[in-house]
Scaffold this motif. Structure first.
Motif, short mmCIF file in Angstrom:
data_model
loop_
_atom_site.label_atom_id
_atom_site.label_comp_id
_atom_site.label_asym_id
_atom_site.label_seq_id
_atom_site.Cartn_x
_atom_site.Cartn_y
_atom_site.Cartn_z
N LYS A 134 152.30 -6.18 43.54
CA LYS A 134 151.57 -5.64 44.61
C LYS A 134 152.29 -4.22 45.10
O LYS A 134 151.56 -3.17 45.25
CB LYS A 134 151.72 -6.16 45.86
CG LYS A 134 151.26 -7.65 45.79
CD LYS A 134 149.76 -7.63 46.40
CE LYS A 134 149.00 -8.77 45.73
NZ LYS A 134 148.88 -8.48 44.20
N GLU A 135 153.55 -4.08 44.92
CA GLU A 135 154.49 -2.77 45.33
C GLU A 135 154.00 -1.49 44.41
O GLU A 135 154.13 -0.40 44.86
CB GLU A 135 155.84 -3.14 45.44
CG GLU A 135 156.59 -3.53 44.15
CD GLU A 135 156.32 -5.12 43.87
OE1 GLU A 135 155.74 -5.79 44.74
OE2 GLU A 135 157.05 -5.30 42.93
N ALA A 136 153.52 -1.96 43.32
CA ALA A 136 153.40 -1.02 42.14
C ALA A 136 151.90 -0.36 42.23
O ALA A 136 151.73 0.81 41.92
CB ALA A 136 153.39 -1.79 40.63
N LEU A 137 151.06 -0.93 43.07
CA LEU A 137 149.52 -0.48 43.20
C LEU A 137 149.37 1.00 43.66
O LEU A 137 148.93 1.67 43.10
CB LEU A 137 148.88 -1.30 44.33
CG LEU A 137 148.37 -2.55 43.33
CD1 LEU A 137 147.61 -3.73 44.67
CD2 LEU A 137 147.71 -2.42 42.17
N PRO A 138 150.34 1.46 44.82
CA PRO A 138 150.22 2.61 45.16
C PRO A 138 150.54 3.89 44.11
O PRO A 138 150.16 5.02 44.15
CB PRO A 138 151.35 2.86 46.38
CG PRO A 138 151.26 1.45 46.87
CD PRO A 138 151.04 0.63 45.71
N HIS A 139 151.29 3.39 43.21
CA HIS A 139 151.70 4.33 42.10
C HIS A 139 150.88 4.26 40.63
O HIS A 139 151.02 4.94 39.64
CB HIS A 139 153.24 4.13 41.56
CG HIS A 139 154.12 3.97 42.79
ND1 HIS A 139 154.66 4.95 43.51
CD2 HIS A 139 154.76 2.79 43.35
CE1 HIS A 139 155.39 4.29 44.51
NE2 HIS A 139 155.30 2.93 44.57
N PHE A 140 149.83 3.36 40.81
CA PHE A 140 149.32 3.00 39.66
C PHE A 140 148.44 4.19 38.96
O PHE A 140 147.83 4.98 39.39
CB PHE A 140 147.99 2.06 39.87
CG PHE A 140 147.17 1.46 38.94
CD1 PHE A 140 147.80 0.67 37.94
CD2 PHE A 140 145.82 1.96 38.51
CE1 PHE A 140 147.14 0.37 36.95
CE2 PHE A 140 145.31 1.60 37.43
CZ PHE A 140 145.94 0.58 36.50
N GLY A 141 148.82 4.14 37.63
CA GLY A 141 148.55 5.31 36.80
C GLY A 141 149.19 6.70 37.00
O GLY A 141 148.85 7.58 36.20
N LYS A 142 149.86 6.87 37.90
CA LYS A 142 150.41 8.21 38.37
C LYS A 142 151.43 8.87 37.01
O LYS A 142 151.71 9.93 37.11
CB LYS A 142 151.10 8.45 39.86
CG LYS A 142 149.93 8.25 40.74
CD LYS A 142 150.58 8.70 42.08
CE LYS A 142 149.55 8.12 43.22
NZ LYS A 142 148.29 9.09 43.18
#
Ligand code: NAD
Ligand code: MG
Length: 298
Positions: A248-256
């Motif tokens: 879950k905690e990785a979603l805001p950084h996804f693909g950056k």
């Protein structure tokens, strides 16, 4: 100005860099409930007649990359059979409407590819519904992040292999007797095949297997005029990611962390599948086309 995939554009800014809020959906997840919504090319993909008269079976075609491929194939002139899980009917109906708006036929084939019998049935039903098939896109995939080996169950290991690898073997084996020379198979693999995440050991290893299978089977079927290739996406914003595909905690950084600095949108994958299915790629066999925003890959 109305733009499409052929408009000259800066790839950094063609799509916004998404910063998805933390969110969760039960597996398999719906595009209809994804925040922000993914771009499957509904308002941008322009067909140029590259798959005129073709008949394609696409697995996992209700959402994400598979939906973008179905929309693109229809606009390129193909009739399509769409496989997905029964829980995804809502997403599948939207894709069906888009295929029909393109003036092509959509045959809906819900069912579970972990079931050996269904792998045969889905091919038979696609052949029946479309009057034959000459393209197969093995795109369905299962990805569940598990941080520790201690928590990874035998059941998950088995299911991931059944859906990601065994179904490709089974569906392709069932399809080949129907494929005339000129037909194609395209498999969805992943950047994970070369750069496995520590929390995706089952998933990542299936994707390495798919790359290898693509190269072996590609050689075997080439003399029969059937070409087998693969597409390896990098991070692409789809429901897979919010139904436990990522922590879950990785979603805001996804693909950056890609060189382009953003996740891809599903429609950016579609042209690779179109190319590998169209006869313009007649000398391309056993290839994995990496579409990942610039991350180096073998
Ligand atoms: P998605 O969730 O939109 O699509 C995956 C689809 O797989 C689902 O829609 C579902 O219909 C299908 N599926 C799962 N289990 C199934 C089963 N038991 N029976 C039948 N169908 C089943 O996500 P996506 O990201 O578009 O995934 C498409 C493919 O792309 C997958 O193979 C995935 O591994 C691959 N991929 C995705 C990414 C990414 O970042 N999104 C990156 C690399 C590879
Ligand atoms: Mg789906």
């Amino acid at each position: 100005m109305h733009t499409d995939q052929l408009t000259f554009t800066d790839p950094v800014t063609r799509f916004p860099s998404v910063t998805p809020p933390t969110q969760h959906q039960p597996e398999p997840g719906l595009d209809a409930e994804l925040t922000p919504r993914a771009d499957r090319g509904e308002n941008s993909y322009r067909g140029t007649g590259r798959l005129e008269g073709r008949r394609a079976l696409i697995t996992g075609a209700d959402s994400g990359i598979g939906a973008a491929v179905a929309i693109a194939f229809a606009r390129e002139g193909a009739d399509v059979a769409l496989n997905y899980l029964p829980a995804e009917e809502e997403d599948a109906q939207r894709v069906r409407a888009l295929v029909e708006q393109a003036g092509r036929r959509a045959v809906l084939l819900p069912g579970d590819l972990a079931d050996a019998e269904f792998c045969h049935q889905v091919v038979a039903d696609a052949v029946h519904g479309l009057g034959g098939i000459d393209a197969l896109v093995n795109n369905a995939g299962k990805q569940i992040a598990v941080e520790s080996l201690d928590d990874l169950t035998d059941e998950q290991w088995q299911e991931t292999y059944d859906v990601n690898v065994r179904a490709i073997y089974r569906v392709t084996k069932a399809a080949v007797p129907h494929l005339e020379p000129g037909s194609t198979v395209v498999n969805s693999t992943s950047i994970q095949a070369y750069q496995p995440s520590a929390h995706l050991i089952d998933y990542a290893s299936t994707k390495a297997a798919i790359n290898n299978l693509t190269k072996g089977l590609g050689q075997q079927l080439a003399p029969r005029g059937i070409r087998v290739n693969a597409v390896a996406p990098g991070p692409v914003w789809t429901p897979l990611q919010v139904s436990d595909g990522q922590p879950k905690e990785a979603l805001p950084h996804f693909g950056k962390s890609t060189p382009l600095g953003r996740a891809g949108q599903p429609t950016e994958l579609a042209p690779a599948y179109v190319f590998l299915t169209s006869s313009e790629s007649s000398f391309v066999i056993g290839e994995t086309l990496n579409v990942n925003g610039g991350t180096p890959s073998p």
